[in-house]
Design a protein around this motif. Structure first.
Motif, PDB file in Angstrom:
ATOM      1  N   UNK A 262       0.943  -1.169  -0.011  1.00 24.68           N
ATOM      2  CA  UNK A 262       0.129  -0.094   0.097  1.00 24.68           C
ATOM      3  C   UNK A 262       0.835   1.274   0.016  1.00 24.68           C
ATOM      4  N   UNK A 263       1.989   1.134   0.688  1.00 18.97           N
ATOM      5  CA  UNK A 263       2.733   2.468   0.753  1.00 18.97           C
ATOM      6  C   UNK A 263       3.568   2.510  -0.432  1.00 18.97           C
ATOM      7  N   UNK A 264       4.020   1.468  -1.008  1.00 19.61           N
ATOM      8  CA  UNK A 264       4.735   1.814  -2.340  1.00 19.61           C
ATOM      9  C   UNK A 264       3.756   2.481  -3.325  1.00 19.61           C
ATOM     10  N   UNK A 265       2.381   1.829  -3.307  1.00 21.48           N
ATOM     11  CA  UNK A 265       1.523   2.203  -4.090  1.00 21.48           C
ATOM     12  C   UNK A 265       1.230   3.666  -4.402  1.00 21.48           C
ATOM     13  N   UNK A 266       0.948   4.157  -2.958  1.00 24.41           N
ATOM     14  CA  UNK A 266       0.786   5.485  -2.729  1.00 24.41           C
ATOM     15  C   UNK A 266       1.744   6.723  -2.944  1.00 24.41           C
ATOM     16  N   UNK A 267       3.034   5.976  -2.607  1.00 19.42           N
ATOM     17  CA  UNK A 267       4.026   7.014  -3.032  1.00 19.42           C
ATOM     18  C   UNK A 267       4.195   7.091  -4.414  1.00 19.42           C
ATOM     19  N   UNK A 268       4.123   5.984  -4.981  1.00 16.36           N
ATOM     20  CA  UNK A 268       4.256   5.870  -6.691  1.00 16.36           C
ATOM     21  C   UNK A 268       3.162   6.616  -7.224  1.00 16.36           C
ATOM     22  N   UNK A 269       1.999   6.661  -6.980  1.00 19.80           N
ATOM     23  CA  UNK A 269       0.874   7.357  -7.318  1.00 19.80           C
ATOM     24  C   UNK A 269       1.004   8.887  -7.202  1.00 19.80           C
ATOM     25  N   UNK A 270       1.585   9.135  -5.780  1.00 20.22           N
ATOM     26  CA  UNK A 270       2.032  10.546  -5.843  1.00 20.22           C
ATOM     27  C   UNK A 270       2.945  11.220  -6.657  1.00 20.22           C
ATOM     28  N   UNK A 271       3.834  10.465  -6.985  1.00 18.91           N
ATOM     29  CA  UNK A 271       4.958  10.720  -7.830  1.00 18.91           C
ATOM     30  C   UNK A 271       4.215  11.006  -9.316  1.00 18.91           C
ATOM     31  N   UNK A 272       3.308  10.424  -9.663  1.00 19.45           N
ATOM     32  CA  UNK A 272       2.600  10.372 -10.781  1.00 19.45           C
ATOM     33  C   UNK A 272       1.982  11.784 -10.705  1.00 19.45           C
ATOM     34  N   UNK A 273       1.060  11.938  -9.602  1.00 17.96           N
ATOM     35  CA  UNK A 273       0.566  13.258  -9.481  1.00 17.96           C
ATOM     36  C   UNK A 273       1.403  14.391  -9.527  1.00 17.96           C
ATOM     37  N   UNK A 274       2.659  14.330  -9.237  1.00 19.85           N
ATOM     38  CA  UNK A 274       3.346  15.402  -8.872  1.00 19.85           C
ATOM     39  C   UNK A 274       2.998  16.242  -7.441  1.00 19.85           C
TER      40      UNK A 274
END
Length: 516
Positions: A262-274
């Motif tokens: 979950x944490x990896x998914x969230x941090x990676x999604x946030x990187x996509x969002x900028x």
């Protein structure tokens, strides 16, 4: 209380979530494509965003169908099924047997008919909050958002609207930071008392609401853990919260690999969002450095260098709405905020709306009192960092979680310190926990004999006043005469001390003197 039970004919069919493989494959694809992988080594590269460190103060909300019975606290969905508890007896006497009127029957009465998210956000701004973190789903399994994984949600049962989505939209429009908190991790056992006698928890027609209802001696099943992960992923993707909070349920060892995913998914999604995001967790469910620690209803004993959060409430009684709250006073809330910030933390302050969608008047008054204090003294709070020591004085609140059952009895000698550095200026703020009756703040750490001062004092001001205050300095303390308006009211006065610019020589001499 005469409430009509839920009409089963009004319910849509249960949602089939038996095959999670496509959704889990999507999760893993995001993890594989991003900067973080699902290992603690990778996740420990995370750093909390500066905006969160600067924000200092936010509002959370515990809302849901437990506010309909409004008895004892937000754990009513569990205790109403546990024989021998006051909630069990209250339920029988008020609503009848649990096989005829169960928790599901409260859901249609959570109507939120007077809900105005713009009005709520205007209140939160008056309170001085910088971020808002509503509970997306509590332990009861009733989603406060529009989930595709359950029919037991506000868009289909109760308000018939996405109350969390509407709130976060209003938050974003007001330039505040949106967040979300999920407490679903405890749902796997939460209703298990109802499995021990003839109640609607045993009815297969409502198994998708009441969940596995397993015994606490067991562990959550893989299917439940997958569902927890995917519901949390759904919140992330649908609402893009920049703060994601978890309750204590994820401490269960079975959650550990799912937490990492979950944490990896969230941090990676946030990187996509900028966008920079933060996860708040309790106890030891995350590895050090991979997220930010939350201490529930408590404080640190000193300064925590890597930041932390105190999640607390305006009431000692309950996080959700009940009729007989034991509310904290405005000064207590301000003292909590000041103590937390002086130790490098943030304060998340909870309110509990009524089921009609209104925030209780007593809670409005408390929030506005905090906002009134911050409107004068916020310079010492927002964007600040810890000073050399967090404070001085004879009174120390107990460190750790769940220490707010009784408020510390502070004295005028109890002070907290924060620091702000601007171009050409270095300020330290001495924040009184109590206003002195004689109108004089005495600050021992700024006496000429203090071992904490490495530079001369060049200016002294009292926040909220344009006048230069009278001040004197002895070997024992710096004494500042406060203006009349700072000798009474909620919260304490704040003295701003400007120090001469720091040089390499003064810094070396200072730390040598401290024997660090």
């Amino acid at each position: 209380m005469n409430l009509e039970p839920l009409d089963p004919s009004t319910l849509p069919a249960p949602v089939d979530v038996s095959d999670n493989r496509p959704a889990l494959a999507m999760v893993d694809a995001v993890i594989d494509a991003g900067p973080y992988d699902a290992t603690w080594e990778s996740l420990s590269r995370y750093r909390p965003p500066q905006w969160y460190r600067d924000a200092k103060f936010g509002i959370s909300l515990h809302w849901g169908a437990f506010s309909v019975p409004a008895f004892a606290n937000e754990w009513y969905p569990r205790t109403m099924y546990r024989r021998g508890t006051p909630a069990f007896d209250h339920h029988l006497a008020t609503y009848g047997p649990q096989d005829r009127f169960g928790y599901k029957d409260f859901l249609p009465h959570f109507r939120m008919e007077h809900y105005d998210p713009q009005e709520w956000v205007a209140l939160f701004k008056r309170a001085g909050a910088q971020f808002v973190v509503p509970v997306a789903e509590h332990h009861d399994g009733y989603a406060m958002y529009d989930t595709a994984r359950s029919r037991w949600k506000v868009t289909q049962v109760g308000p018939q609207r996405d109350v969390m989505g509407d709130l976060l939209s209003a938050v974003d429009q007001a330039w505040l930071i949106p967040g979300a908190s999920t407490h679903r991790a405890e749902h796997w056992f939460f209703m298990n008392g109802g499995a021990e006698f003839d109640s609607d928890v045993r009815d297969p027609a409502y198994a998708d609401l009441y969940g596995p209802a397993l015994r606490k001696e067991m562990n959550p099943t893989e299917r439940f853990l997958e569902d927890w992960l995917l519901r949390t992923v759904e919140i992330i993707d649908s609402y893009r919260p920049q703060i994601l909070s978890f309750d204590t349920g994820i401490e269960e060892p079975s959650f550990e690999p799912y937490i990492r995913r979950l944490a990896a998914y969230y941090y990676n999604r946030a990187a996509e969002w900028g966008r920079d995001v933060v996860i708040n967790y309790k106890w030891e469910s995350f590895a050090p450095g991979s997220a930010m620690l939350d201490i529930e209803r408590g404080t640190m004993g000193g300064i925590r260098p890597d930041g932390w959060r105190n999640g607390t409430s305006v009431s000692r009684t309950s996080w959700g709405w009940v009729e007989d709250h034991d509310y904290k006073s405005p000064s207590e809330l301000i003292q909590e905020l000041v103590d937390v910030v002086s130790k490098n933390g943030n304060l998340l302050l909870n309110v509990g709306p009524r089921p009609d969608g209104t925030i209780p008047e007593s809670e409005v008054v408390l929030l506005e009192a905090v906002g009134d204090w911050l409107s004068v003294h916020g310079e010492a709070i927002y964007g600040s960092s810890p000073w050399v020591v967090f404070g001085e004085g004879p009174t120390a609140p107990a460190a750790g979680s769940f220490t707010d059952e009784a408020a510390p009895v502070y004295t005028p000698e109890d002070l907290r310190f924060t620091r702000m550095t601007e171009v050409g200026h270095d300020y330290v703020y001495a924040i009184g926990m109590v206003r002195p009756e004689d109108g004089r703040m005495r600050i021992r750490s700024f006496g000429s004999g203090s071992r904490f001062l490495d530079r001369p004092i060049v200016d002294v001001r009292v926040l909220g006043s344009r006048e230069q205050p009278e001040w004197t300095r002895t070997g024992e303390h710096l004494e500042v005469v406060l203006p009349a308006f700072e000798t009474s009211g909620d919260g304490g006065a704040v003295v701003r001390i400007e120090l001469a610019p720091e040089t390499a020589e003064t810094r070396i001499d200072f730390f040598h003197g401290l024997n660090l």
